[in-house]
Design a protein around this motif. Structure first.
Motif: not given
Length: 292
Positions: A46-47, A59-60, A64-68, A70-75
């Motif tokens: 879910a994260i 939230l990360v 939310r993960y999908r709202d970033h 560039a998610p790979l740069r966040e988590v």
């Protein structure tokens, strides 16, 4: 930072996560523990947006993960080491991920070196052992140089050198100020690696605490005492409020009094001591007691 707020996830009539809330802060390693079926994998999915919550949110870094963008740069996450195309080489697998986020190709070489698999970078991932697959999964998690790292059973299949490497790596990531969440069934590793613990059972929060606080609360320390006059000492210690058991002749297990006070009591009674050893419960003992 990872923030989980009132997270609920149901699959039909089955509730996998039930109103779960906790925060994973940067700069420390947080161990995520719980029995099989406790809801750990569902929570981590879910994260990173692989499972949509029934209610609540995860939230990360405030989103939310999908709202970033560039998610790979966040988590960076290792949830399943075998989630790779078996026909691709390790380098090609990482390069494909890098291109989705505009990550330079040189970064691929860096994480291959960091994970200790640069020498097999051209081999097909389908030929990798479990341990090598774990290293590739960790390399993928680190590819975007993320501020948040989530690792599910990262030492699974690794040899002792690999276990030490993972232990050192996650401590260094936390020391860099990153947020690190690690799920593991190896209590011995968590005892020497984690700064903080989040323990769940049945999809609910059981503990959100440090290793030392959990052990002190769930499994109090004791002192092992050996004496040729254990019976007399046992009576004296009990009179001072200690809880004393005698597993065998001449041996006492004392709770409720620290070792120095036991020594003073023995001296006052003229009792000779052959051993006076403080015993601290292990994280495994505390965990088993909590989750029983």
């Amino acid at each position: 930072m990872i923030e989980v707020h009132d997270l609920v996830k149901r699959y039909g009539s089955t509730t996998a996560v039930d109103g779960l809330s906790f925060t994973v802060e940067p700069g420390r390693v947080t161990g995520f523990l719980g029995p099989n079926g406790a809801g750990k994998s569902t929570t981590m999915r879910a994260i990173v947006g692989l499972d949509r919550p029934t209610s609540g949110q995860a939230l990360v870094n405030g989103k939310r993960y999908r709202d970033h963008r560039a998610p790979l740069r966040e988590v960076g996450a290792l949830l399943e080491a075998r989630s790779i195309h078996r026909g691709r080489s390790a380098r090609t697998h990482l390069l494909a991920l890098a291109r989705t986020h505009g990550i330079p190709g040189g970064r691929v070489g860096e994480v291959l070196e960091q994970a200790g698999i640069a020498a097999v970078a051209k081999r097909r991932a389908g030929t990798f052992s479990l341990g090598m697959g774990q290293r590739l999964g960790i390399a993928a998690a680190l590819l975007g140089d993320p501020a948040v790292v989530i690792l599910d059973e990262p030492v699974n299949g690794l040899d002792p050198d690999g276990v030490l490497w993972v232990r050192t790596l996650i401590r260094e990531l936390a020391a860099d100020g990153r947020t690190v969440l690690v799920s593991s069934h190896l209590m011995s590793e968590m005892a020497v690696t984690a700064d903080h613990l989040v323990i769940i059972g049945g999809g609910r929060l059981l503990a959100d605490t440090t290793v030392d606080e959990l052990i002190a609360r769930v499994a109090p320390a004791s002192v092992t005492v050996r004496s040729p006059d254990a019976v007399r000492l046992q009576s004296a210690l009990a009179a001072r409020g200690a809880t004393v058991s005698s597993p065998e002749t001449g041996l006492l297990s004392v709770a409720g009094l620290p070792a120095p006070e036991i020594g003073v009591t023995a001296a006052a009674e003229g009792v000779v001591l052959h051993e006076l050893t403080p015993r601290r419960a292990t994280l495994e003992q505390a965990y088993m007691e909590l989750t029983a």
